[in-house]
Design a protein around this motif. Sequence first.
Motif, PDB file in Angstrom:
ATOM      1  N   UNK A  81       0.773  -1.236   0.000  1.00  0.00           N
ATOM      2  CA  UNK A  81       0.000   0.000   0.000  1.00  0.00           C
ATOM      3  C   UNK A  81       0.800   1.279   0.000  1.00  0.00           C
ATOM      4  N   UNK A  82       0.147   2.309   0.511  1.00  0.00           N
ATOM      5  CA  UNK A  82       0.757   3.630   0.601  1.00  0.00           C
ATOM      6  C   UNK A  82       0.580   4.149   2.021  1.00  0.00           C
ATOM      7  N   UNK A  83       1.594   4.802   2.536  1.00  0.00           N
ATOM      8  CA  UNK A  83       1.531   5.450   3.841  1.00  0.00           C
ATOM      9  C   UNK A  83       1.231   6.923   3.582  1.00  0.00           C
ATOM     10  N   UNK A  84       0.009   7.315   3.898  1.00  0.00           N
ATOM     11  CA  UNK A  84      -0.402   8.688   3.634  1.00  0.00           C
ATOM     12  C   UNK A  84      -1.821   8.788   3.112  1.00  0.00           C
ATOM     13  N   UNK A  85      -2.679   7.842   3.499  1.00  0.00           N
ATOM     14  CA  UNK A  85      -4.065   7.878   3.033  1.00  0.00           C
ATOM     15  C   UNK A  85      -4.795   9.174   3.378  1.00  0.00           C
ATOM     16  N   UNK A  86      -4.496   9.841   4.513  1.00  0.00           N
ATOM     17  CA  UNK A  86      -5.185  11.107   4.764  1.00  0.00           C
ATOM     18  C   UNK A  86      -5.029  12.093   3.608  1.00  0.00           C
ATOM     19  N   UNK A  87      -3.849  12.115   2.992  1.00  0.00           N
ATOM     20  CA  UNK A  87      -3.627  13.017   1.867  1.00  0.00           C
ATOM     21  C   UNK A  87      -4.525  12.626   0.696  1.00  0.00           C
ATOM     22  N   UNK A  88      -4.609  11.333   0.422  1.00  0.00           N
ATOM     23  CA  UNK A  88      -5.486  10.861  -0.652  1.00  0.00           C
ATOM     24  C   UNK A  88      -6.939  11.210  -0.376  1.00  0.00           C
ATOM     25  N   UNK A  89      -7.326  11.166   0.900  1.00  0.00           N
ATOM     26  CA  UNK A  89      -8.713  11.435   1.267  1.00  0.00           C
ATOM     27  C   UNK A  89      -9.007  12.922   1.415  1.00  0.00           C
ATOM     28  N   UNK A  90      -8.011  13.751   1.132  1.00  0.00           N
ATOM     29  CA  UNK A  90      -8.265  15.183   1.040  1.00  0.00           C
ATOM     30  C   UNK A  90      -7.992  16.001   2.274  1.00  0.00           C
ATOM     31  N   UNK A  91      -7.287  15.418   3.253  1.00  0.00           N
ATOM     32  CA  UNK A  91      -6.946  16.183   4.450  1.00  0.00           C
ATOM     33  C   UNK A  91      -5.435  16.271   4.579  1.00  0.00           C
ATOM     34  N   UNK A  92      -4.965  17.295   5.244  1.00  0.00           N
ATOM     35  CA  UNK A  92      -3.526  17.554   5.319  1.00  0.00           C
ATOM     36  C   UNK A  92      -2.886  17.037   6.598  1.00  0.00           C
TER      37      UNK A  92
END
Length: 244
Positions: A81-92
């Motif tokens: 996977x990817x570490x950083x799903x919050x960024x993908x979901x639109x939050x910083x």
Amino acid sequence: MASGTADPYDLRGNRILAALPKSERERLRGHLEPVELAVGDVLWRPGERIEAVYFPVTGVCSIVTDLDNSTVEVATVGDEGVVGLPVFLGVATSTERCLCQVPGRALRMDADRFRHEIAVLDGQLQQTLQRFTQSMFTQLARNAGCIHSHLTHQRCARWLLMTADRMHSDRFPLTQKFLAQMIAVRRSSVSEVAGALAEDACIQYSRGIITILDRDRLQAHACSCYRIIRDALDTALPPHADSA
């Protein structure tokens, strides 16, 4: 899980990147920086802006919640996977902390570049990330239920199998601190839990190194969550997807 490759930073070593058409992987290559991740490296902290996302090739990253008197692991991410799903979901930012649990290698992308690539890659990267996100929801749901319903040695066996899958090895480093967080017990209980699996000739645990001696025997100890989580991931990102 994705198979190992001769190049330690081959983009195909990450399941998300391997699922993309070759032309799209090549487009991303120039924006991915190879990095080594050491045990305890913090990738982001609660409330702080997430500056980059990581596509692990080896190693395991842990997402933890810091409570008043303890730290509990809520999810792990490896080469699938990817570490950083919050960024993908639109939050910083995130309410949790993310750090490296098992050392390895990853491909790092600036968070702003990541947002741009999601928008311009004609939906391919976005669709792949959506499928991975669904598999993460499965992991989160099973983790929540597992802590309350399954025995400690079952949880331990499950986590060790998941880590071995991500490392493509039956031998890997794992500290008592992280093992305790993984199975939601006090550090003083880790030796007892690992010792029970060692007595059954499933594993050997010595000086922070786990060696799986009998995978089938260890899987017999694991709770059903192991297979459910793995099946959800294989459905989202088939391990034999064409990566040519």
